[in-house]
Design a protein around this motif. Structure first.
Motif, PDB file in Angstrom:
ATOM      1  N   ARG A   1     -19.872  -0.854   9.473  1.00 29.48           N
ATOM      2  CA  ARG A   1     -19.371  -2.208   9.717  1.00 29.48           C
ATOM      3  C   ARG A   1     -20.288  -3.044  10.594  1.00 29.48           C
ATOM      4  O   ARG A   1     -20.090  -4.232  10.746  1.00 29.48           O
TER       5      ARG A   1
ATOM      6  N   ALA B   1     -10.841  -6.882   4.155  1.00 20.71           N
ATOM      7  CA  ALA B   1      -9.766  -5.961   4.547  1.00 20.71           C
ATOM      8  C   ALA B   1     -10.345  -4.697   5.168  1.00 20.71           C
ATOM      9  O   ALA B   1      -9.767  -4.125   6.087  1.00 20.71           O
TER      10      ALA B   1
ATOM     11  N   ASP C   1      -5.190  10.175   2.573  1.00 16.79           N
ATOM     12  CA  ASP C   1      -6.376   9.515   3.121  1.00 16.79           C
ATOM     13  C   ASP C   1      -6.331   8.029   2.794  1.00 16.79           C
ATOM     14  O   ASP C   1      -6.640   7.166   3.630  1.00 16.79           O
ATOM     15  N   MET C   2      -5.960   7.756   1.554  1.00 18.11           N
ATOM     16  CA  MET C   2      -5.959   6.382   1.101  1.00 18.11           C
ATOM     17  C   MET C   2      -4.844   5.585   1.770  1.00 18.11           C
ATOM     18  O   MET C   2      -5.028   4.419   2.102  1.00 18.11           O
TER      19      MET C   2
ATOM     20  N   THR D   1      -5.866  -1.537   7.333  1.00 20.23           N
ATOM     21  CA  THR D   1      -6.055  -2.931   6.936  1.00 20.23           C
ATOM     22  C   THR D   1      -4.774  -3.732   7.113  1.00 20.23           C
ATOM     23  O   THR D   1      -4.828  -4.931   7.363  1.00 20.23           O
TER      24      THR D   1
ATOM     25  N   ARG E   1      -7.346  -3.800  12.727  1.00 20.08           N
ATOM     26  CA  ARG E   1      -8.265  -3.005  13.552  1.00 20.08           C
ATOM     27  C   ARG E   1      -8.245  -3.401  15.019  1.00 20.08           C
ATOM     28  O   ARG E   1      -8.825  -2.727  15.855  1.00 20.08           O
TER      29      ARG E   1
ATOM     30  N   ARG F   1     -10.238  11.410  11.114  1.00 19.20           N
ATOM     31  CA  ARG F   1     -11.525  11.072  10.504  1.00 19.20           C
ATOM     32  C   ARG F   1     -11.408   9.800   9.667  1.00 19.20           C
ATOM     33  O   ARG F   1     -12.296   8.951   9.688  1.00 19.20           O
TER      34      ARG F   1
ATOM     35  N   ALA G   1     -13.371   6.373  10.191  1.00 23.22           N
ATOM     36  CA  ALA G   1     -14.177   5.833   9.089  1.00 23.22           C
ATOM     37  C   ALA G   1     -13.699   4.435   8.720  1.00 23.22           C
ATOM     38  O   ALA G   1     -14.494   3.574   8.361  1.00 23.22           O
ATOM     39  N   GLY G   2     -12.388   4.219   8.832  1.00 22.75           N
ATOM     40  CA  GLY G   2     -11.819   2.926   8.474  1.00 22.75           C
ATOM     41  C   GLY G   2     -12.027   1.863   9.539  1.00 22.75           C
ATOM     42  O   GLY G   2     -11.549   0.744   9.405  1.00 22.75           O
ATOM     43  N   GLY G   3     -12.724   2.207  10.598  1.00 23.84           N
ATOM     44  CA  GLY G   3     -13.059   1.223  11.616  1.00 23.84           C
ATOM     45  C   GLY G   3     -11.998   1.068  12.690  1.00 23.84           C
ATOM     46  O   GLY G   3     -12.066   0.147  13.498  1.00 23.84           O
TER      47      GLY G   3
ATOM     48  N   GLU H   1      -0.498  -9.120  -0.609  1.00 26.44           N
ATOM     49  CA  GLU H   1      -1.563 -10.121  -0.526  1.00 26.44           C
ATOM     50  C   GLU H   1      -2.930  -9.477  -0.744  1.00 26.44           C
ATOM     51  O   GLU H   1      -3.799 -10.032  -1.397  1.00 26.44           O
ATOM     52  N   LEU H   2      -3.107  -8.286  -0.162  1.00 24.75           N
ATOM     53  CA  LEU H   2      -4.428  -7.669  -0.158  1.00 24.75           C
ATOM     54  C   LEU H   2      -4.737  -6.828  -1.388  1.00 24.75           C
ATOM     55  O   LEU H   2      -5.873  -6.760  -1.825  1.00 24.75           O
ATOM     56  N   TYR H   3      -3.725  -6.147  -1.914  1.00 23.33           N
ATOM     57  CA  TYR H   3      -4.000  -5.167  -2.962  1.00 23.33           C
ATOM     58  C   TYR H   3      -3.389  -5.573  -4.287  1.00 23.33           C
ATOM     59  O   TYR H   3      -2.195  -5.849  -4.358  1.00 23.33           O
ATOM     60  N   SER H   4      -4.223  -5.580  -5.320  1.00 24.21           N
ATOM     61  CA  SER H   4      -3.705  -5.988  -6.622  1.00 24.21           C
ATOM     62  C   SER H   4      -3.553  -4.820  -7.578  1.00 24.21           C
ATOM     63  O   SER H   4      -3.165  -5.002  -8.722  1.00 24.21           O
ATOM     64  N   ALA H   5      -3.862  -3.611  -7.124  1.00 23.81           N
ATOM     65  CA  ALA H   5      -3.732  -2.457  -8.012  1.00 23.81           C
ATOM     66  C   ALA H   5      -3.297  -1.226  -7.227  1.00 23.81           C
ATOM     67  O   ALA H   5      -3.662  -1.053  -6.074  1.00 23.81           O
ATOM     68  N   CYS H   6      -2.512  -0.392  -7.880  1.00 20.89           N
ATOM     69  CA  CYS H   6      -2.134   0.907  -7.312  1.00 20.89           C
ATOM     70  C   CYS H   6      -3.174   1.911  -7.785  1.00 20.89           C
ATOM     71  O   CYS H   6      -3.601   1.871  -8.937  1.00 20.89           O
ATOM     72  N   SER H   7      -3.593   2.800  -6.900  1.00 19.21           N
ATOM     73  CA  SER H   7      -4.688   3.706  -7.238  1.00 19.21           C
ATOM     74  C   SER H   7      -4.276   4.938  -8.032  1.00 19.21           C
ATOM     75  O   SER H   7      -5.119   5.740  -8.402  1.00 19.21           O
TER      76      SER H   7
END
Lengths: 461, 461
Positions: A180, A200, B168-169, B176, B180, B196, B200-202, B320-326
């Motif tokens: 980052r 994000a 993890d996801m 987000t 942060r 971890r 990693a995600g800040g 608002e942030l996510y337009s898809a499910c993984s």
């Protein structure tokens, strides 16, 4: 008498409030089509606002097609006023989907896919149930490397490939690998979703304008960015290929500054022209290029399979940080068999022909209907349409939505202020519908945008 | 004469270099078992180092079982020296997997799963190919809500549930959503993988020690954290349930500071005791609790399906942030049918019995083999084993690895310095093997750790 309410505490500007009130009066039938509005002076006095404010409102009403000005007479409600949709009151059903992410399920090779997944299930391999290799199953990566070489001329070691559940996830992972502390440059206009995921994910982004259709590398040098997200094969959303000299500059920039180039080769498999430039990742000096691609466009978005090619140092960092691949074992094994059996390349060839036909058809229909100027290209799953209309881009979008047509405007993809705002250029995705549906959708657009020039059955519903 | 090489530019300390040289000499056969080493004084003079340095080396050699001290005589190479594995020279195959993430594929309900996935494939629903709802398919979320109520007493609206490809996801997404700028507190010792991913995600993290087996809430107040990641059902890795009064304090902390509690209810479905406390998310004041769980432990890690329950404000931000499910459409639809058919709850019941049997068996075998004190519990998929040995925790791990046994040490999960380092307490996962394999693995551990007290077939290979 007009009932106009204004509220000093409203988040809306005074002129916006007056504009909305007038639209509501028309909608409620208190102001009929053809009826005259008070003069600017009269209304300003009535509402105790300046004539400038009323001026703004009236200009807006004309511009949006709600009212029409008759010379030396005043402002009248239009014969067929185009009213703004009141917020979420009626979100009409999408009947024709020209959006970029749309998919024509009829084209998915369902029977082969189902056959192979049944095969995978019947093998009952224990490995499918385990977390497996954090980069994804090695045989599948081998197949991807092979196909990348055949379709895109990229020579890569399967060890450098990392799979993940969608491009969003690849981008999120890349932030953690690249760090980052680096600034991420993005094309402007550019791929809004990547931008959103970067933000994000805590990355700082800097928009870099395009110059002659491709990212301006001189500007890029000035940003001090440590990475850039680009779409060299077909700039998204403007659709242009990055010229050779710009590619050379971009590669030089990465080399000189130690930055990474994130090359999103979306739809690269569908580039048809024999003179299309190969991806940056296929160059001998591609050590700082991270290649990204997805099966969402070539197969189906619902599969959630994307991949990237990482330089060795980032691959090591990936393996330190991530202990699992986010794509399920069953999906990986099915895709592996699909590629091994040659079905994937066959499917790509078939879809290339299909999309080529649709592109030609769309261009012809746009011309026949007088919808605007199609900016046809020789590749890709969407076309640009430049509409000549006095209405704003936002209003045209609204009219399209009300007619049941989903599409996106070029201006939706820009951050920096520019001429795009008012350009009236739209993106028409080709992947979601067959020819008949494309024709119907375009006809619906024509009726919505040019109600008086329609066919004999035309006019607004 | 000993061949000891030291290198002033080495990243290793002088004493570590000497220690390794001596081990290499023994390994090469230049120093035979039973042979005497030079006195501390002699070696110090030879190498031009201080006797303190040699003292450190010799202590280390004794401690690790490489050499033995004979009173009034000196230091001798042990009859059976336990040599440290030379780096990556031989990474022995894992034959018995007691790791926490292991899975016994034989227990997966393969035939039902395959039958249901075939059904899903035969329906050829177009929706499966599309991106679908960003939170995951609504019917599946409805099933999860129903099962959550039945198995965990949590009443939730399916609209609050979000699916993702692995815990993890979920954690990466939560950073987000929560932001942060907030500090994330974690239990110490705690779940290293979540830590971890947070880093990693800040996210900035702060470790908070345990007090009487549960997170110290007084310390938590002092951190100024805006979120905390906890495992109240069974603290990971110490295995203790968070007591009621601590739960009350934790909830009060969240309320008073406006912080979020990330409740990881891993293995919660397997909590057997009728007096187990219900999850925090089942409390009436759970508005600041984000509940996380996964199908990795109840079904299979390779499926990559986890889920969380979000408070309304975070759910809006998610959309608002996510337009898809993984999670792929096929997996979601199959799991939905699996739950609707009642197969999921049946599977959980069967596995509860199985794990209970294995826990009892493991405790008996540990006792029979004199391996140490098992800290048995009434729940969960792993047990703690406290080993009484003069060897360090790290050395015991090394010996286990060489014998083909994979397990983890309690000390691996700590950040803050503490007594755990030398405690010799290990985590034995129960999910990966049946009873016979568990017995074999424990026997292998016994031979590796207590070579001289083995059974008649004992002794090191």
């Amino acid at each position: 008498m007009l009932q106009i309410k204004t509220d000093p505490d409203s988040a809306l500007s005074l002129s916006e409030q007056i504009y909305r009130s007038i639209c509501q009066e028309i909608e409620a039938g208190n102001l009929a089509p053809g009826e005259r509005l008070p003069s600017r002076r009269e209304l300003a006095d009535d509402l105790h606002v300046s004539t400038t404010t009323v001026e703004t409102v009236y200009d807006h009403l004309i511009e949006e097609g709600v009212c029409e000005s008759r010379p030396r007479s005043g402002l009248y409600v239009a014969a067929e006023p185009i009213l703004p949709a009141t917020q979420a009151k009626d979100t009409p059903e999408v009947r024709w989907d020209f959006s970029i992410g749309a998919m024509d399920a009829a084209q998915f090779p369902y029977s082969v896919w189902a056959k192979l997944m049944r095969l995978v299930l019947s093998e009952q391999s224990d490995e499918l149930l385990m977390t497996g290799d954090p980069q994804g199953n090695a045989r599948l990566r081998g197949e991807i490397a092979r196909v990348l070489y055949r379709l895109r001329g990229i020579e890569t070691n399967p060890d450098q490939i990392v799979l993940a559940a969608g491009t969003d996830m690849l981008v999120a992972i890349l932030i953690t690998l690249i760090g980052r502390e680096r600034l991420f440059a993005v094309e402007d206009p550019g791929y809004a979703r990547a931008r959103r995921i970067l933000i994000a994910g805590g990355a700082r982004i800097v928009p870099v304008p395009l110059r002659q259709g491709a990212i301006d590398v001189r500007e890029l040098y000035q940003t001090g960015a440590g990475a850039v997200y680009v779409t060299p094969g077909r700039q998204f959303p403007t659709g242009q290929e990055m010229p050779e000299d710009r590619r050379t500059s971009l590669m030089r920039w990465a080399r000189e500054t130690g930055a990474y180039i994130l090359e999103d080769d979306y739809e690269g498999e569908f580039s048809l022209t024999p003179d299309a430039l190969p991806p940056l990742a296929s160059r001998p000096d591609a050590g700082r290029v991270i290649y990204l691609n997805t099966f969402a466009r070539t197969l189906a978005p619902g599969l959630r399979i994307s991949y990237m090619i990482l330089p060795e140092s980032l691959r090591e960092r990936y393996r330190e940080l991530y202990s699992a691949c986010s794509v399920p074992g069953f999906e990986q094994a099915t895709l592996q068999k699909f590629m091994e059996g040659g079905y994937y390349e066959r499917h790509i060839r078939r879809m290339r022909t299909l999309y080529k036909e649709r592109r030609g058809y769309l261009a012809d229909e746009v011309e026949r209907l007088g919808l605007g100027r199609p900016q046809t290209s020789s590749a890709g799953l969407f076309e640009l349409l430049e509409v000549e209309s006095p209405l704003s881009s936002g209003r045209l979008m609204e009219l399209a939505a009300r007619a049941g047509v989903r599409l996106s405007a070029l201006s939706d993809y820009s951050i920096l202020p520019g001429k795009e705002e008012s350009s009236g250029t739209f993106l028409l995705g080709l992947a979601g519908m067959d020819k008949d549906r494309i024709r119907e959708g375009l006809e619906a657009l024509q009726k919505a945008w040019f109600p008086r020039t329609g066919e004999k059955n035309g006019g607004r519903e």
